[in-house]
Design a protein around this motif. Sequence first.
Motif, short mmCIF file in Angstrom:
data_model
loop_
_atom_site.label_atom_id
_atom_site.label_comp_id
_atom_site.label_asym_id
_atom_site.label_seq_id
_atom_site.Cartn_x
_atom_site.Cartn_y
_atom_site.Cartn_z
N ARG A 1 0.85 -1.21 0.00
CA ARG A 1 0.00 0.00 0.00
C ARG A 1 0.88 1.25 0.00
N GLU A 2 1.93 1.25 0.82
CA GLU A 2 2.83 2.40 0.89
C GLU A 2 3.54 2.63 -0.44
N TYR B 1 2.59 1.86 -3.50
CA TYR B 1 1.69 2.42 -4.50
C TYR B 1 1.22 3.83 -4.14
N LYS B 2 1.24 4.17 -2.86
CA LYS B 2 0.88 5.52 -2.43
C LYS B 2 1.96 6.52 -2.87
N ILE B 3 3.23 6.12 -2.78
CA ILE B 3 4.33 7.05 -3.09
C ILE B 3 4.87 6.90 -4.51
N SER C 1 9.92 7.72 3.18
CA SER C 1 8.88 6.88 3.77
C SER C 1 9.41 6.22 5.04
#
Length: 106
Positions: free
Chosen positions: A28-29, A31-33, A73
């Motif tokens: 998830r992280e 694809y978020k960044i 991140s």
Amino acid sequence: ARLSRLKESNEIINDQLVFQGSAIDVIREIYKILPKDVSLTLMEFDDKDRILLRGTARELSSVFNFLPVLEKSPYFESAKINYATKRTFRQVEFADFEIVCQMSKF
């Protein structure tokens, strides 16, 4: 030998407890960044808490700009490019890349 196996099992469990993020959280992280002009073709976790990212970007600079984004991140550190190469497909240039980074223990 039995004590050695018990110690090894204990170390594996301890390592898993230290890293509290699940694989789903990590994905998830990423694809978020992930920048809009970068796409991933492979995401591989290894047993040393590292993650390998392979993909394609529209520009070589996008690959290099992705490294500091990864390191900002809380999930990742020590991001390195294993390779980044240009290729042309139907008169359009692309950059293929492979990045490896350590997952943070938080």
